[in-house]
Scaffold this motif. Structure first.
Motif, PDB file in Angstrom:
ATOM      1  N   ARG A   1       0.931  -1.063   0.099  1.00 29.39           N
ATOM      2  CA  ARG A   1      -0.003   0.002  -0.017  1.00 29.39           C
ATOM      3  C   ARG A   1       0.802   1.062   0.018  1.00 29.39           C
ATOM      4  NH1 ARG A   1      -0.964   2.337   5.293  1.00 29.39           N
ATOM      5  NH2 ARG A   1      -0.013   1.328   6.806  1.00 29.39           N
ATOM      6  N   GLY A   2       0.261   2.365  -0.213  1.00 33.61           N
ATOM      7  CA  GLY A   2       1.010   3.605  -0.261  1.00 33.61           C
ATOM      8  C   GLY A   2       0.122   4.730  -0.595  1.00 33.61           C
ATOM      9  N   TYR A   3       0.730   5.835  -0.629  1.00 33.32           N
ATOM     10  CA  TYR A   3      -0.027   7.393  -0.922  1.00 33.32           C
ATOM     11  C   TYR A   3       0.751   8.010  -2.018  1.00 33.32           C
ATOM     12  CZ  TYR A   3      -2.094   6.082   3.427  1.00 33.32           C
ATOM     13  OH  TYR A   3      -2.924   5.216   4.686  1.00 33.32           O
ATOM     14  N   MET A   4       0.005   8.699  -2.762  1.00 32.25           N
ATOM     15  CA  MET A   4       0.340   9.732  -3.828  1.00 32.25           C
ATOM     16  C   MET A   4       0.057  11.130  -3.336  1.00 32.25           C
ATOM     17  SD  MET A   4      -0.580   8.185  -7.551  1.00 32.25           S
ATOM     18  CE  MET A   4      -2.256   8.057  -7.124  1.00 32.25           C
ATOM     19  N   THR A   5       1.018  11.991  -3.261  1.00 37.01           N
ATOM     20  CA  THR A   5       0.726  13.312  -2.957  1.00 37.01           C
ATOM     21  C   THR A   5       0.921  14.185  -4.380  1.00 37.01           C
ATOM     22  OG1 THR A   5       1.576  13.253  -0.788  1.00 37.01           O
ATOM     23  CG2 THR A   5       1.562  15.457  -1.786  1.00 37.01           C
ATOM     24  N   ILE A   6      -0.189  14.716  -4.884  1.00 40.77           N
ATOM     25  CA  ILE A   6      -0.344  15.409  -6.247  1.00 40.77           C
ATOM     26  C   ILE A   6      -0.682  16.939  -6.324  1.00 40.77           C
ATOM     27  CG2 ILE A   6      -1.518  15.244  -8.304  1.00 40.77           C
ATOM     28  CD1 ILE A   6      -2.089  12.215  -7.785  1.00 40.77           C
ATOM     29  N   ARG A   7       0.189  17.712  -6.743  1.00 39.27           N
ATOM     30  CA  ARG A   7      -0.138  19.249  -6.876  1.00 39.27           C
ATOM     31  C   ARG A   7      -0.172  19.621  -8.094  1.00 39.27           C
ATOM     32  NH1 ARG A   7       3.510  18.088  -3.064  1.00 39.27           N
ATOM     33  NH2 ARG A   7       5.225  18.259  -4.472  1.00 39.27           N
ATOM     34  N   ASN A   8      -1.312  20.526  -8.118  1.00 41.08           N
ATOM     35  CA  ASN A   8      -1.579  21.120  -9.644  1.00 41.08           C
ATOM     36  C   ASN A   8      -2.041  20.460 -10.762  1.00 41.08           C
ATOM     37  OD1 ASN A   8      -0.455  23.566  -8.380  1.00 41.08           O
ATOM     38  ND2 ASN A   8       1.689  22.972  -8.698  1.00 41.08           N
ATOM     39  N   LEU A   9      -2.537  19.173 -10.378  1.00 41.06           N
ATOM     40  CA  LEU A   9      -3.347  18.387 -11.415  1.00 41.06           C
ATOM     41  C   LEU A   9      -4.550  19.152 -11.512  1.00 41.06           C
ATOM     42  CD1 LEU A   9      -2.829  15.960 -13.293  1.00 41.06           C
ATOM     43  CD2 LEU A   9      -3.733  14.683 -11.641  1.00 41.06           C
ATOM     44  N   ALA A  10      -5.028  19.010 -12.748  1.00 46.07           N
ATOM     45  CA  ALA A  10      -6.271  19.777 -13.326  1.00 46.07           C
ATOM     46  C   ALA A  10      -7.569  19.250 -12.604  1.00 46.07           C
ATOM     47  CB  ALA A  10      -6.449  19.761 -14.686  1.00 46.07           C
ATOM     48  N   PRO A  11      -8.531  19.925 -11.949  1.00 39.82           N
ATOM     49  CA  PRO A  11      -9.590  19.165 -11.330  1.00 39.82           C
ATOM     50  C   PRO A  11     -10.551  18.488 -12.495  1.00 39.82           C
ATOM     51  CG  PRO A  11      -9.403  21.461 -10.489  1.00 39.82           C
ATOM     52  CD  PRO A  11      -8.449  21.338 -11.719  1.00 39.82           C
ATOM     53  N   ASN A  12     -10.936  17.328 -12.228  1.00 35.16           N
ATOM     54  CA  ASN A  12     -11.835  16.761 -13.027  1.00 35.16           C
ATOM     55  C   ASN A  12     -13.146  16.566 -12.658  1.00 35.16           C
ATOM     56  OD1 ASN A  12     -10.956  14.821 -10.998  1.00 35.16           O
ATOM     57  ND2 ASN A  12     -12.321  13.600 -12.095  1.00 35.16           N
ATOM     58  N   ASN A  13     -14.127  16.524 -13.833  1.00 35.07           N
ATOM     59  CA  ASN A  13     -15.615  16.355 -13.659  1.00 35.07           C
ATOM     60  C   ASN A  13     -15.918  14.645 -13.562  1.00 35.07           C
ATOM     61  OD1 ASN A  13     -18.348  15.916 -13.604  1.00 35.07           O
ATOM     62  ND2 ASN A  13     -18.497  17.755 -15.230  1.00 35.07           N
ATOM     63  N   PRO A  14     -16.085  14.215 -12.502  1.00 33.06           N
ATOM     64  CA  PRO A  14     -16.366  12.617 -12.237  1.00 33.06           C
ATOM     65  C   PRO A  14     -17.443  12.318 -13.295  1.00 33.06           C
ATOM     66  CG  PRO A  14     -16.378  13.574 -10.077  1.00 33.06           C
ATOM     67  CD  PRO A  14     -16.407  14.875 -10.969  1.00 33.06           C
ATOM     68  N   ASP A  15     -18.198  12.954 -13.915  1.00 31.00           N
ATOM     69  CA  ASP A  15     -19.188  12.357 -14.899  1.00 31.00           C
ATOM     70  C   ASP A  15     -18.811  12.477 -16.092  1.00 31.00           C
ATOM     71  OD1 ASP A  15     -21.181  12.259 -12.649  1.00 31.00           O
ATOM     72  OD2 ASP A  15     -21.876  14.413 -13.037  1.00 31.00           O
TER      73      ASP A  15
END
Length: 258
Positions: A171-185
């Motif tokens: 298991r683990g974790y990703m830390t992400i910065r400045n990736l464009a917000p997405n529309n889940p639909d």
């Protein structure tokens, strides 16, 4: 009180069961003030009992609330002296003072025994970021490496991040910065873990969304055991993710050990 100090002494000793046979004959149990004191002593015994399973009768609770002044932040418990709306009796010697002190103790103990306790606050759940830091601190073999954005419109040049991965715990974790917000639909991000022990497809590491907070911490949940992780890639997929990605849109990548 209408009774003498001698009678007061008898009352107090009667409540503790210390009277002799001769003294029991002298005791005036019909006196209404003795009955009141005896009731308070009974309340005190009930409040101290660990076998009490029934709640205090409401009429008795109302009576106690009417006769007692509970401590407040402005009025410490040591200064609470009002036990009855009736005017305080004039001192009648040490015995009378002791009797009223015993009555007050009974009343306070009854209130303490039945008054609802303030529930302890529930322990707060750790945040995902705290779980990430905990994993990094507890596993000496944890692997950490950087994520970088690609030329995909979702990432541009500003996207960056890092990965904390425990091979032992899978298991683990990703830390992400400045990736464009997405529309889940419309679309969702999906992590893929390339495994050196697998010849074909990478392992699905989970589908996730990015809001407009700027930085997100994403748990890594591989759907299959990872034998030898070599590369982590984030793709843009249809809602719900896919079983096998065509890798047409790769937004971020990170090489293990880089």
């Amino acid at each position: 009180m209408a009774q003498s100090d001698d009678n007061m002494d008898l009352w107090l000793r009667a409540l503790t069961g210390e009277l002799t046979a001769e003294e029991r004959l002298r005791l005036d149990r019909d006196d209404p003030e003795f009955a009141e004191l005896e009731e308070m002593a009974a309340i005190y015994d009930l409040a101290r009992s660990t076998d009490v399973v029934e709640p205090m009768p409401e009429h008795l609770a109302e009576r106690i609330r009417a006769q007692a002044v509970l401590p407040t932040a402005e009025q410490p418990a040591a200064t609470v002296t009002q036990l009855s709306p009736q005017p305080a009796a004039q001192p009648r010697g040490q015995s009378a003072g002791l009797a009223w002190f015993a009555a007050a103790a009974c009343l306070v103990a009854a209130i303490a025994g039945w008054w609802p306790e303030t529930p302890a606050p529930a322990p707060s759940e750790p945040t995902v970021a705290e779980l990430r830091d905990q994993l990094a601190a507890e596993d000496p073999e944890v692997v950490q490496f950087a994520l970088a954005g690609t030329e995909d419109p979702a990432a541009a040049a500003a996207a960056e991040g890092s990965v904390v991965w425990s091979q032992a715990d899978q298991r683990g974790y990703m830390t992400i910065r400045n990736l464009a917000p997405n529309n889940p639909d419309e679309a969702q991000y999906q992590l893929w873990i390339f495994d050196g022990t697998r010849e074909k497809h990478p392992v699905d590491g989970g589908v996730f969304d990015v809001d407009d907070a700027g930085e997100v911490v994403i748990p890594i949940d591989p759907k299959l055991p990872v034998g030898q992780p070599t590369l982590f890639a984030i793709t843009v997929e249809r809602p719900g993710g896919v079983v096998v990605s065509d890798q047409g849109r790769i937004a971020m990548v990170g090489k293990v050990g880089a």
